[in-house]
Design a protein around this motif. Structure first.
Motif, PDB file in Angstrom:
ATOM      1  N   SER A  75       0.828  -1.212   0.000  1.00 19.54           N
ATOM      2  CA  SER A  75       0.000   0.000   0.000  1.00 19.54           C
ATOM      3  C   SER A  75       0.862   1.263   0.000  1.00 19.54           C
ATOM      4  N   ALA A  76       2.008   1.212   0.678  1.00 20.66           N
ATOM      5  CA  ALA A  76       2.905   2.376   0.683  1.00 20.66           C
ATOM      6  C   ALA A  76       3.487   2.610  -0.703  1.00 20.66           C
ATOM      7  N   ARG A  77       3.838   1.526  -1.376  1.00 23.47           N
ATOM      8  CA  ARG A  77       4.423   1.667  -2.718  1.00 23.47           C
ATOM      9  C   ARG A  77       3.406   2.205  -3.726  1.00 23.47           C
ATOM     10  N   ALA A  78       2.141   2.070  -3.426  1.00 25.90           N
ATOM     11  CA  ALA A  78       1.096   2.574  -4.322  1.00 25.90           C
ATOM     12  C   ALA A  78       1.062   4.105  -4.335  1.00 25.90           C
ATOM     13  N   HIS A  79       1.734   4.730  -3.382  1.00 20.56           N
ATOM     14  CA  HIS A  79       1.737   6.198  -3.272  1.00 20.56           C
ATOM     15  C   HIS A  79       3.095   6.776  -3.656  1.00 20.56           C
ATOM     16  N   GLN A  80       3.719   6.190  -4.657  1.00 15.09           N
ATOM     17  CA  GLN A  80       5.063   6.598  -5.062  1.00 15.09           C
ATOM     18  C   GLN A  80       5.131   8.068  -5.455  1.00 15.09           C
ATOM     19  N   GLY A  81       4.066   8.596  -6.035  1.00 12.89           N
ATOM     20  CA  GLY A  81       4.052   9.997  -6.474  1.00 12.89           C
ATOM     21  C   GLY A  81       4.296  10.954  -5.325  1.00 12.89           C
ATOM     22  N   ILE A  82       3.558  10.780  -4.246  1.00 14.12           N
ATOM     23  CA  ILE A  82       3.727  11.691  -3.104  1.00 14.12           C
ATOM     24  C   ILE A  82       5.064  11.453  -2.416  1.00 14.12           C
ATOM     25  N   PHE A  83       5.546  10.183  -2.426  1.00 12.18           N
ATOM     26  CA  PHE A  83       6.876   9.909  -1.891  1.00 12.18           C
ATOM     27  C   PHE A  83       7.926  10.698  -2.661  1.00 12.18           C
ATOM     28  N   ASN A  84       7.797  10.725  -3.971  1.00 12.74           N
ATOM     29  CA  ASN A  84       8.753  11.465  -4.797  1.00 12.74           C
ATOM     30  C   ASN A  84       8.694  12.963  -4.518  1.00 12.74           C
ATOM     31  N   GLU A  85       7.480  13.492  -4.301  1.00  8.72           N
ATOM     32  CA  GLU A  85       7.340  14.912  -3.971  1.00  8.72           C
ATOM     33  C   GLU A  85       8.033  15.211  -2.642  1.00  8.72           C
ATOM     34  N   ILE A  86       7.844  14.327  -1.665  1.00  7.81           N
ATOM     35  CA  ILE A  86       8.480  14.501  -0.354  1.00  7.81           C
ATOM     36  C   ILE A  86       9.998  14.448  -0.501  1.00  7.81           C
ATOM     37  N   LYS A  87      10.492  13.519  -1.310  1.00  5.92           N
ATOM     38  CA  LYS A  87      11.943  13.410  -1.525  1.00  5.92           C
ATOM     39  C   LYS A  87      12.507  14.688  -2.133  1.00  5.92           C
ATOM     40  N   MET A  88      11.771  15.290  -3.077  1.00  4.31           N
ATOM     41  CA  MET A  88      12.236  16.544  -3.694  1.00  4.31           C
ATOM     42  C   MET A  88      12.286  17.659  -2.653  1.00  4.31           C
ATOM     43  N   ILE A  89      11.290  17.715  -1.792  1.00  2.00           N
ATOM     44  CA  ILE A  89      11.264  18.741  -0.741  1.00  2.00           C
ATOM     45  C   ILE A  89      12.452  18.539   0.206  1.00  2.00           C
ATOM     46  N   ILE A  90      12.704  17.285   0.568  1.00  5.28           N
ATOM     47  CA  ILE A  90      13.824  16.979   1.457  1.00  5.28           C
ATOM     48  C   ILE A  90      15.143  17.398   0.811  1.00  5.28           C
ATOM     49  N   GLN A  91      15.277  17.183  -0.488  1.00  7.35           N
ATOM     50  CA  GLN A  91      16.500  17.593  -1.191  1.00  7.35           C
ATOM     51  C   GLN A  91      16.678  19.112  -1.131  1.00  7.35           C
ATOM     52  N   LEU A  92      15.586  19.860  -1.299  1.00  4.70           N
ATOM     53  CA  LEU A  92      15.665  21.325  -1.205  1.00  4.70           C
ATOM     54  C   LEU A  92      16.052  21.764   0.205  1.00  4.70           C
ATOM     55  N   ILE A  93      15.532  21.064   1.203  1.00  6.62           N
ATOM     56  CA  ILE A  93      15.891  21.362   2.596  1.00  6.62           C
ATOM     57  C   ILE A  93      17.385  21.137   2.793  1.00  6.62           C
TER      58      ILE A  93
END
Length: 144
Positions: A75-93
């Motif tokens: 079920s977590a892997r089904a939300h890969q899109g939002i995971f990727n958005e979070i990863k991009m935000i973390i990279q900016l941080i």
């Protein structure tokens, strides 16, 4: 009406993303704090510590969400899109944090240089004013 696991996960991921967006804003404020025109070190440190405390509170909220889920699940892997958005935000941080560290190091060098200058001035003042105890040596300052 109760939410199923997938809906709860999606809700938590959206909340986690919102928290990371807030952390990103705080990290940008930290970068701005260390601008070259900032001369009041006490104020800078106070504001920096305040931002760090707010970030810590937000990270504790993220940690609470992280503990609730098995991020390797189907079920977590089904939300890969939002995971990727979070990863991009973390990279900016991380990028902002790198800039903050560089600027903080510059500020520390400036403070160190001012401190050394103050110490040198204090030594010269003490030598001329003889406020320190006499320890056997002396000098004569002549103008030729």
């Amino acid at each position: 009406m109760t939410m199923d696991n997938n809906e709860l996960l999606e809700k938590d991921l959206k909340e986690e993303k919102r928290l990371f967006e807030e952390i990103l804003q705080l990290s940008a404020q930290q970068v701005a704090l260390f601008n070259p025109n900032q001369s009041n070190t006490d104020e800078l440190l106070h504001n920096f510590n305040e931002l760090l405390a707010r970030r810590q509170t937000l990270m504790e909220c993220v940690d609470d969400i992280e503990k609730r889920w098995d991020w390797q699940s189907e079920s977590a892997r089904a939300h890969q899109g939002i995971f990727n958005e979070i990863k991009m935000i973390i990279q900016l941080i991380r990028e902002n944090d790198s800039r903050t560290i560089k600027e903080a190091e510059k500020k520390m060098k400036q403070i160190s240089a001012k401190l050394n200058e103050t110490r040198a001035n204090q030594k010269a003042f003490n030598a001329y004013s003889q406020e320190e105890p006499y320890d056997g040596g002396y000098f004569v300052d002549r103008k030729n």
